[in-house]
Design an enzyme around this catalytic site. Structure first.
Site, short mmCIF file in Angstrom:
data_model
loop_
_atom_site.label_atom_id
_atom_site.label_comp_id
_atom_site.label_asym_id
_atom_site.label_seq_id
_atom_site.Cartn_x
_atom_site.Cartn_y
_atom_site.Cartn_z
N SER D 338 -3.45 -1.32 64.09
CA SER D 338 -3.84 -1.24 65.50
C SER D 338 -3.85 -2.59 66.19
CB SER D 338 -5.26 -0.65 65.60
OG SER D 338 -5.31 0.62 65.01
N HIS D 432 -11.22 4.64 66.92
CA HIS D 432 -11.07 4.96 65.50
C HIS D 432 -12.42 5.12 64.81
CE1 HIS D 432 -6.72 4.69 65.28
NE2 HIS D 432 -6.74 3.57 65.96
#
Lengths: 502, 502, 502, 502
Positions: D338, D432
């Site tokens: 990410s 997340h």
């Protein structure tokens, strides 16, 4: 196909199966064409056009070898007219037309013979000359009517037309009303053409389920020749859990299954058909992939008479075998459960000759013969013949028991020893042996339906496929006519052989 | 020019003839997809297997006529091995293998000649005998390698393999390194086989839109040979409103468009390509079905060299014509807007001979010649040759104006009068004339791209299709080589003819 | 009659209301398909888990308004367990569970009341405060069980689960064993949720043909409540030429048709059902689009009781109407051909009161009454009652003739004048009138099946749709309860009214 | 869905993926409707209709609670007109309209307050009364404009219209030109409605490949927000071997991917993005299912601003995780790779305050600070700020090396310790962590693109998903705001904490 396979790991979903709703894409696209042609061109009757005139107007000339790429095609409208004309003919008129076409528009035999002679002269010369003459020979060996057949194949529905036309030709040849060498030649030409178009690379394997189009399931029900489908609940089970139904489809005949193969998924080699199609059984429960290790091919039917001799069934079996190996990790055993059509007839024939010339000692042991006599009365062979003719014998449990052993031996003999041109006489046996299967196991009371009793005294047989051996078995059978058989079969045969004078 | 013609007897340009559109190379990017199956199945190398051994192991014998249905097939694994082996060969090794295969595994000429001779003897006898000998002759005329080719066609990807193999054979024949009659025969056999499989009844017509798979649109972009696709915005327009893009697909080569036809939908017969593909135009708006009465076929490309000579393009045009008639109620006019490849080359050749032997008076009127001299200096023919060679002439507006008339006349002459074996020399003209189109209208500055100037001094031509006349036109052209042309064309030709000594 | 109305507020018959078509039961045959996923995931039993514990473990708390986006979801495995647990419960246990869930996990009434009070205080303050309190109020009005229902909806098969759960709730409410206000609330909450999910924008209109999946056609056959499907030939006709069968499908319930509409395509407004479904008729020929100008909606069935009150049928009719206008250029007339369930019952009730209190003069003219007496004997009303009860009257042609006029008048009265809460008592009438149709024409002997005679003395009625008027008609009916009716109907009503004291 | 899953053992093929060519079935069916409406109804301009008049004509009244099922719907043509009107408005006019709609057609506050008061009174009474008042309260809390929104949702394209309308509302709220509580309420109402329609059970998971429609791949390329797609070769790789691209589609927005998730299939937890999207890498080879044990979620993009807050991304990750477990037998590890948007900005802010108040000792060890000074000159913090602002620092290999350690510590601190309302400040981290992932590993020079350097000094982070822990982690994070982190992260944080005064 490649692309799709990559997406579906089961590996067998064909484009059409998944594109359920797109099912008629092609025909949708064609609809404007189809309807315009249909409506505009077929409205007027052909108004008294004679058959001879029609033929001479639609069969193109072959043209010379030199201008072979420059022949103008016939008018499409004329050929469509011809198709309609032919379809509407009565059966006997079709015979007349086919005979006229085959005999009146064949090859130019003198021209062929002439070129053939030139070939002999050229053999001493250079390769180019030889090859050129051979090519010329090939060209002139083309019957004129083949040019028409080729044009027909290119029209919408043309391939199906030719498949049906060949079915007509086969009917004529079988009926023996006429023994026309020309129609025999045309049949042979058509078979060759169809073999090209229905070659494996052009066939689509599809799995049929309860989600398949009703039209397809209706056809599959109608085409089922081995164990007739009784109703829709029956066909639903045959495409349900613990079964697989596969068909070959062809792009030129949309919606038309060419061969249908029914498979039962089990954990043992099935010994009777009742468990599979007749009764609600333990099969109608969820599939447990872990337990399934055996595939039983219990029915294979061809739907197009016109494709007789075009190998489809054996290829379908091979493809399905691979599909199932892909889908089920534990799949190990493959076997048919097959009918034995013709055994009872053969038996009746044998009994007839028996009755005349000898005692039952060829078939039965003394003890068996004695017991049979007690049950059926004298003369036992005559009584047996009658009982076999009308299926009455199965009503006597005692008779069924006493006959089991001798009939099994007889049937093993029939399958293993009775021949036609050196190959197995029984057509189902011949089919599976050509495919490389092993004549594996006879099963008593395996098909108790009236049909099963009439055909084969209720017996069925497993032809077993060992994937690694089929190639060799097939080659050996084709070349040397050797039948690979199991101990059970061979024992039955040798037991029978000891007594019999057959 | 001959070479050019040999490349494209169907008359439309193939991918190979043209430079690529700058897109990433197909072979690089597609390899991951294509090879996924291949690689997993063939991990082991063929380990030093010689070419001769390989061939002798995979080419089956033909078998006798009597046992022709009983030949065991070769092992599938061997044939797959052969396919991989062949694919990995370098180009020159492919030549060697094909030569070995074609010459070493042909027909048994003596046997053929022998049967051929018997035919002559039989001509007096009954039809059955004659036909039977002819059938036997047909059978023995089959080269042994054709049995292999047949088996190949049945495997997954086999048909595509044969299409590619024929492309290799064509390359060999064109390269003229060797003039092998055997490879020529093999090419002819392959063409015949492919013609059967790619017959119209087995082709699927599909319309391509922006909703079609990316893979398909990428291929169509790459295959576009006539007006190269520059980027994805470009291809999006070509499948967008006021356009149609049709392809023929074939079940044996999934995902592979065989011929691509691009159509522009307009209200007039287009006179230049810029409006259609080069510039954002009024076409990129919503379709108004009411206004559309004309379909312009502005590009037709074949993607498979191996299908050369298999008629696809003309059939596609006919089918599309009917599709469009069905979709658009007011659709009345059909015309191509076609390139004239080879005109500039032909012109340069003509100018060369001019320069040597004669004044420009064959081509130009005196006034024209005078003005040209003023612009380009002396000797004018030499200067013109140079200016045509490097496209410089289009920079001079004056020159463009003065050349319009004479070049139009020259080009009309080129299209109408220059012949190859009696048919139009220009392959695109020959293609459309064979289809039954009319040589309709020359258009000045119709393709201003460098490519257009280089090919044909910027001219393009309309071949017009009158649906009711195409059959007759086609038959007439094929039989008598007569070219149906419009007044405009005929006038140009006769004007030119008055002066010229060509 | 009241009960009947409660059953079908949408006004069309549901599957449950009618006897089945004799087909094998859905639940038996489909179980193998449906449960394949279910079983593999839920092998372990729930091992004695009590209902209260289960509920308290799966119903999440609502959380505070402030943390309303931060509530952790319940474990998926628990909710799946709950689904299985519920499905396996016996009917009465489902009642118990739903009551526990609805009453034990509702909104926090005191909290709601508290916030409600705060709202009153805030009305003088700024908009932001008011809106914020209202939002808070909305939030706390959410019953806790709705959080569970929301989670359920997100699982595979969850929407279908909720549809079935609502059907259970409706059964409980209808059975009146208990009058639970909590279950009534839950039903209302569920209806609201389902209305959101089954809103028109999420429905897919699909046409059903013989090429549709067998599974779909089987369901459509089973769901057909108006004119039961007898066999597969019957259903094949109903999706064949000159018919259309449309369904609404929903992404969350794949393979499950929600509403089914059958249409006959004709050139006149059909006056009986025999021509359409009972007999092989002129309809079973090719469609001639040019001749078709009328669409007859002859059956509309809903398959999901749980979607009661979610408007689907009327939307389907509107969409289909537009579809047909698009497909057929000459399509001008739209009408239902509808059953009149309940008329015979109503008539028997009327006759009973008649018999007690009055002569037949309310219903019949003197002449009619006289003739009836002659046929059936005295007392005629008693005899008629008996004959209507057992359908015997249709055996007498004379009786059928004499009864036509009076029964038509009675039925017109029944449809036009008998009300429930001001709207038409007859549910089918109410359905079409809400949709904006016109009560158009009564048809005598329009359904001669036993079912048709039992329901409505063989009469059927056309509700006609004038596309341009439906909006107004519908609004007017809903607002003022005015029934738009044709002259025929109004005449019958006024003729009846003259005599009757009803 | 169920049915299809049974066929495709990979379990994720959705109907649309397999029905490639049927892609537009629905819209095809609707075309007649769409075009007729479009053409006939929208041609005329709305001719000076004022906004207020329009709103008052299209927003229906809510009706009383008692007649809530009997409200006639507004005219469809009017609502279509409203949709067109709104779409054509300029941005500021949309604001005006939405404000008018939201404030002028809200709930009747006094009525709500009145019913709310009654609830308090009723609390002592029976449940039926309480529940009935609550239901009434729920009803009157419905803003009038919601009735319009509901009607809009039922039209073709209506759901998409509402998604776009909410995006407009969000723009207004974000722009802060006006702080309208009414638009805030409307946004909240819309979010609730959209959450219902886009609930998981109604979403279709589809895999995107190079065979997907071009239109879809174009949109996916355009929507890719994390690692922009450069060209078509780039997107082709991202849907090619060793990658998976999944989208959620919704029946009400055909052809519109809602969320897109890109996955790389590897044998390790990727530490940089270059290997995946930037360079031709070892990934562009055949997939070897045996070697793949790790799935890297390297990009997740949402395409519809109007669906903000509707949980799609997390559900997509969960579904994909299950898909991949199903497809790859050895799949064990799941992790994101990410970006860390905002880190560099945060760092620059921190350095600014540093520069003012303190030495670099908060961030760097003395040795580091010394070396940095040598490289960048004095004052080092000022220089660093400048170098971080313009990405120049990456040009100095020495600087990159010396900064690795301190920047990693800073970034760990940023991700783990910087909060917004108690949850992680970094939005990607928060996403997340809410999903239940673990803050796993910081990677140095993981995104060397200018964008990567600008965002996060080239660092990227893995959030790792342990399937069995995500539920607990998610619940814990939501409830207690606890961040589950790895040793690496915790070590960095504690090392930083020792020095820093932050």
């Amino acid at each position: 196909m490649l692309r799709f396979r990559a997406l579906c790991t089961t590996g067998f979903l064909t484009q059409q199966m998944c594109q359920r709703s797109g099912w008629h894409r092609k025909s949708d696209l064609l609809r404007p064409f189809l309807s315009s042609v249909t409506l505009s061109q077929f409205k007027q009757p052909v108004a008294g056009l004679g058959m001879d005139e029609l033929l001479s107007s639609v069969v193109p000339s072959l043209g010379t070898y030199e201008t072979r790429d420059k022949n103008p095609p016939p008018r499409e409208s004329q050929i469509l007219e011809f198709m309609r004309y032919y379809r509407d003919l009565a059966s006997q008129d079709k015979s007349v037309l086919l005979e006229k076409l085959a005999s009146g528009y064949g090859a130019d035999h003198e021209l062929v013979a002439d070129v053939g002679t030139r070939l002999l002269d050229s053999l001493q010369r250079d390769a180019a000359t030889v090859l050129q003459i051979e090519d010329r020979l090939r060209y002139y060996l083309t019957p004129r009517y083949k040019v028409l057949l080729n044009y027909l194949s290119r029209l919408e529905g043309g391939v199906k037309f030719l498949v049906d036309l060949r079915a007509d030709a086969l009917d004529i040849l079988e009926s023996k009303v006429t023994d026309s060498p020309h129609i025999r030649e045309m049949n042979s030409i058509l078979k060759y053409m169809l073999s090209e178009w229905f070659s494996v690379g052009l066939l689509n394997l599809e799995r049929v389920t309860w989600h398949s189009p009703c039209e397809l399931l209706q056809k599959i029900s109608e085409y089922e020749a081995v164990h007739p489908v009784r109703n829709w609940a029956d066909i639903k089970r045959r495409v349900g859990p613990n079964r697989r139904c596969f068909v070959f489809m062809h792009g030129a005949m949309p919606g038309e299954p060419l061969v249908v193969l029914h498979v039962a998924l089990t954990d043992h080699i099935s010994s009777n058909i009742q468990d599979i199609v007749r009764e609600i059984s333990s099969m109608d429960t969820d599939e447990e992939a872990e337990k399934i290790d055996t595939a039983i091919f219990y029915s294979i039917s061809s739907s197009q008479k016109g494709l007789q001799g075009v190998e489809l069934g054996n290829v379908l079996i091979k493809r399905v075998l691979r599909e199932l190996q892909g889908e089920f990790p534990h799949m190990k055993h493959f076997s048919s459960l097959s009918p034995i059509p013709g055994f009872t007839s053969w038996l009746l024939g044998a009994l007839s000759s028996q009755a005349k010339e000898m005692s039952g000692s060829d078939i039965f042991t003394d003890a068996e013969y004695q017991e049979i006599s007690e049950i059926v009365g004298s003369p036992p062979m005559e009584s047996l013949k009658r009982l076999f003719s009308n299926n009455e014998w199965v009503r006597s449990e005692r008779l069924v028991n006493i006959l089991e052993k001798p009939l099994m031996k007889l049937c093993a003999w029939y399958l293993y020893k009775e021949k036609h041109r050196g190959y197995a006489l029984n057509p189902v046996a011949n089919f599976h042996l050509q495919n490389g299967a092993v004549l594996w196991r006879l099963n008593w009371m395996a098909d108790k339906s009236p049909r099963g009793i009439s055909n084969s005294c209720g017996m069925m047989v497993n032809y077993r496929y060992f994937p690694e051996d089929t190639s060799n078995n097939s080659a050996q059978y084709l070349a040397t006519k050797h039948i690979e058989a199991s101990e059970q079969i061979l024992n039955f045969v040798s037991q029978f052989q000891k007594n019999s004078k057959l």
